[in-house]
Design a protein around this motif. Structure first.
Motif, PDB file in Angstrom:
ATOM      1  N   ILE A   5       0.859  -1.182   0.000  1.00  0.00           N
ATOM      2  CA  ILE A   5       0.000   0.000   0.000  1.00  0.00           C
ATOM      3  C   ILE A   5       0.897   1.234   0.000  1.00  0.00           C
ATOM      4  O   ILE A   5       1.714   1.399   0.907  1.00  0.00           O
ATOM      5  CB  ILE A   5      -0.938   0.017   1.221  1.00  0.00           C
ATOM      6  CG1 ILE A   5      -1.805  -1.237   1.250  1.00  0.00           C
ATOM      7  CG2 ILE A   5      -1.803   1.268   1.212  1.00  0.00           C
ATOM      8  CD1 ILE A   5      -2.628  -1.395   2.518  1.00  0.00           C
ATOM      9  N   ASP A   7       2.363   5.025   0.457  1.00  0.00           N
ATOM     10  CA  ASP A   7       2.296   5.906   1.621  1.00  0.00           C
ATOM     11  C   ASP A   7       1.568   7.197   1.231  1.00  0.00           C
ATOM     12  O   ASP A   7       2.193   8.205   0.904  1.00  0.00           O
ATOM     13  CB  ASP A   7       3.707   6.203   2.134  1.00  0.00           C
ATOM     14  CG  ASP A   7       3.688   6.888   3.473  1.00  0.00           C
ATOM     15  OD1 ASP A   7       2.688   6.740   4.199  1.00  0.00           O
ATOM     16  OD2 ASP A   7       4.673   7.579   3.805  1.00  0.00           O
ATOM     17  N   LYS A   8       0.241   7.155   1.250  1.00  0.00           N
ATOM     18  CA  LYS A   8      -0.605   8.307   0.945  1.00  0.00           C
ATOM     19  C   LYS A   8      -1.708   8.365   1.988  1.00  0.00           C
ATOM     20  O   LYS A   8      -2.041   7.366   2.613  1.00  0.00           O
ATOM     21  CB  LYS A   8      -1.270   8.144  -0.435  1.00  0.00           C
ATOM     22  CG  LYS A   8      -0.336   8.230  -1.606  1.00  0.00           C
ATOM     23  CD  LYS A   8      -0.973   7.903  -2.944  1.00  0.00           C
ATOM     24  CE  LYS A   8      -2.344   8.435  -3.190  1.00  0.00           C
ATOM     25  NZ  LYS A   8      -2.840   8.181  -4.559  1.00  0.00           N
ATOM     26  N   TYR A  10      -5.006   9.459   1.238  1.00  0.00           N
ATOM     27  CA  TYR A  10      -6.264   9.093   0.614  1.00  0.00           C
ATOM     28  C   TYR A  10      -6.039   8.471  -0.752  1.00  0.00           C
ATOM     29  O   TYR A  10      -5.100   8.840  -1.465  1.00  0.00           O
ATOM     30  CB  TYR A  10      -7.167  10.329   0.465  1.00  0.00           C
ATOM     31  CG  TYR A  10      -7.604  10.878   1.796  1.00  0.00           C
ATOM     32  CD1 TYR A  10      -8.628  10.285   2.516  1.00  0.00           C
ATOM     33  CD2 TYR A  10      -6.978  11.983   2.348  1.00  0.00           C
ATOM     34  CE1 TYR A  10      -9.017  10.770   3.747  1.00  0.00           C
ATOM     35  CE2 TYR A  10      -7.360  12.479   3.577  1.00  0.00           C
ATOM     36  CZ  TYR A  10      -8.385  11.869   4.270  1.00  0.00           C
ATOM     37  OH  TYR A  10      -8.777  12.350   5.492  1.00  0.00           O
ATOM     38  N   ARG A  50      -8.997   5.547   3.063  1.00  0.00           N
ATOM     39  CA  ARG A  50      -7.801   5.659   3.897  1.00  0.00           C
ATOM     40  C   ARG A  50      -7.118   4.294   3.954  1.00  0.00           C
ATOM     41  O   ARG A  50      -7.688   3.281   3.546  1.00  0.00           O
ATOM     42  CB  ARG A  50      -8.178   6.101   5.305  1.00  0.00           C
ATOM     43  CG  ARG A  50      -8.863   7.463   5.347  1.00  0.00           C
ATOM     44  CD  ARG A  50      -9.468   7.675   6.694  1.00  0.00           C
ATOM     45  NE  ARG A  50     -10.507   6.644   6.848  1.00  0.00           N
ATOM     46  CZ  ARG A  50     -11.606   6.789   7.545  1.00  0.00           C
ATOM     47  NH1 ARG A  50     -11.835   7.881   8.193  1.00  0.00           N
ATOM     48  NH2 ARG A  50     -12.502   5.821   7.633  1.00  0.00           N
ATOM     49  N   ARG A  51      -5.926   4.266   4.489  1.00  0.00           N
ATOM     50  CA  ARG A  51      -5.187   2.998   4.625  1.00  0.00           C
ATOM     51  C   ARG A  51      -6.031   1.970   5.403  1.00  0.00           C
ATOM     52  O   ARG A  51      -6.088   0.790   5.032  1.00  0.00           O
ATOM     53  CB  ARG A  51      -3.857   3.242   5.340  1.00  0.00           C
ATOM     54  CG  ARG A  51      -3.060   1.980   5.591  1.00  0.00           C
ATOM     55  CD  ARG A  51      -1.708   2.313   6.203  1.00  0.00           C
ATOM     56  NE  ARG A  51      -0.868   3.012   5.266  1.00  0.00           N
ATOM     57  CZ  ARG A  51      -0.104   2.412   4.349  1.00  0.00           C
ATOM     58  NH1 ARG A  51      -0.101   1.111   4.263  1.00  0.00           N
ATOM     59  NH2 ARG A  51       0.642   3.121   3.537  1.00  0.00           N
ATOM     60  N   GLN A  52      -6.691   2.409   6.443  1.00  0.00           N
ATOM     61  CA  GLN A  52      -7.520   1.517   7.256  1.00  0.00           C
ATOM     62  C   GLN A  52      -8.638   0.901   6.405  1.00  0.00           C
ATOM     63  O   GLN A  52      -8.958  -0.275   6.551  1.00  0.00           O
ATOM     64  CB  GLN A  52      -8.106   2.307   8.425  1.00  0.00           C
ATOM     65  CG  GLN A  52      -9.042   1.513   9.301  1.00  0.00           C
ATOM     66  CD  GLN A  52      -9.646   2.378  10.398  1.00  0.00           C
ATOM     67  OE1 GLN A  52      -9.304   3.535  10.552  1.00  0.00           O
ATOM     68  NE2 GLN A  52     -10.550   1.801  11.150  1.00  0.00           N
ATOM     69  N   ILE A  54      -8.513   0.343   3.167  1.00  0.00           N
ATOM     70  CA  ILE A  54      -7.898  -0.618   2.261  1.00  0.00           C
ATOM     71  C   ILE A  54      -7.604  -1.919   2.995  1.00  0.00           C
ATOM     72  O   ILE A  54      -7.857  -3.014   2.477  1.00  0.00           O
ATOM     73  CB  ILE A  54      -6.614  -0.029   1.635  1.00  0.00           C
ATOM     74  CG1 ILE A  54      -6.974   1.169   0.754  1.00  0.00           C
ATOM     75  CG2 ILE A  54      -5.871  -1.084   0.814  1.00  0.00           C
ATOM     76  CD1 ILE A  54      -5.789   1.949   0.235  1.00  0.00           C
ATOM     77  N   GLU A  55      -7.118  -1.809   4.222  1.00  0.00           N
ATOM     78  CA  GLU A  55      -6.840  -3.018   5.012  1.00  0.00           C
ATOM     79  C   GLU A  55      -8.127  -3.787   5.285  1.00  0.00           C
ATOM     80  O   GLU A  55      -8.150  -5.020   5.222  1.00  0.00           O
ATOM     81  CB  GLU A  55      -6.126  -2.638   6.306  1.00  0.00           C
ATOM     82  CG  GLU A  55      -4.711  -2.144   6.066  1.00  0.00           C
ATOM     83  CD  GLU A  55      -4.066  -1.496   7.280  1.00  0.00           C
ATOM     84  OE1 GLU A  55      -4.738  -1.353   8.334  1.00  0.00           O
ATOM     85  OE2 GLU A  55      -2.883  -1.122   7.187  1.00  0.00           O
TER      86      GLU A  55
END
Length: 128
Positions: A5, A7-8, A10, A50-52, A54-55
């Protein structure tokens, strides 16, 4: 096999779909079925993950496509996992950036105005 993933803060829906390996309409469907997958929306109503998020989508894909869970089974498992992680301080939600907060407040205001109009209350009776 988890994808890297970037490092952004959004990601747009197309970027997330490419990362996860599903079509954008699948992500939109999952949003309606899973409480944990709720991307914020920009002023132009574009989904911003957000990263969360995507996870969470990766977990959903693993449960549905990898392990053969049904939607209901995956929902139940994620809900039980969510209750276990809610007590931990690491599971805190990131603070939205100012622009997102203003967008959220504008959206709430619009909803309240629509609700007021649907109730048929006028300003005079509301101020008494």
């Amino acid at each position: 096999m988890d994808p890297q993933i970037p490092d952004k803060l959004y990601f747009k829906i197309g970027e997330v779909a490419d990362l996860i390996g599903v079509k954008p309409h699948v992500l939109r469907y999952w949003e309606s079925e899973f409480e944990g997958l709720q991307p914020v929306k920009s002023r132009s109503r574009q989904r911003l993950y957000r990263r969360q998020d995507i996870e969470t989508a990766l977990q959903i894909k693993d449960l549905l496509h990898g392990r053969g869970f049904t939607i209901a089974g995956a929902q139940k498992l994620l809900r039980s996992r969510g209750k276990a992680t809610q007590a931990s301080p690491e599971a805190s939600t990131p603070i939205p950036i100012e622009n997102d907060l203003l967008t959220l407040l504008a959206s709430i205001r619009e909803d309240l105005v629509r609700l007021k109009d649907s109730l048929g209350t006028d300003d005079d009776s509301a101020s008494r």
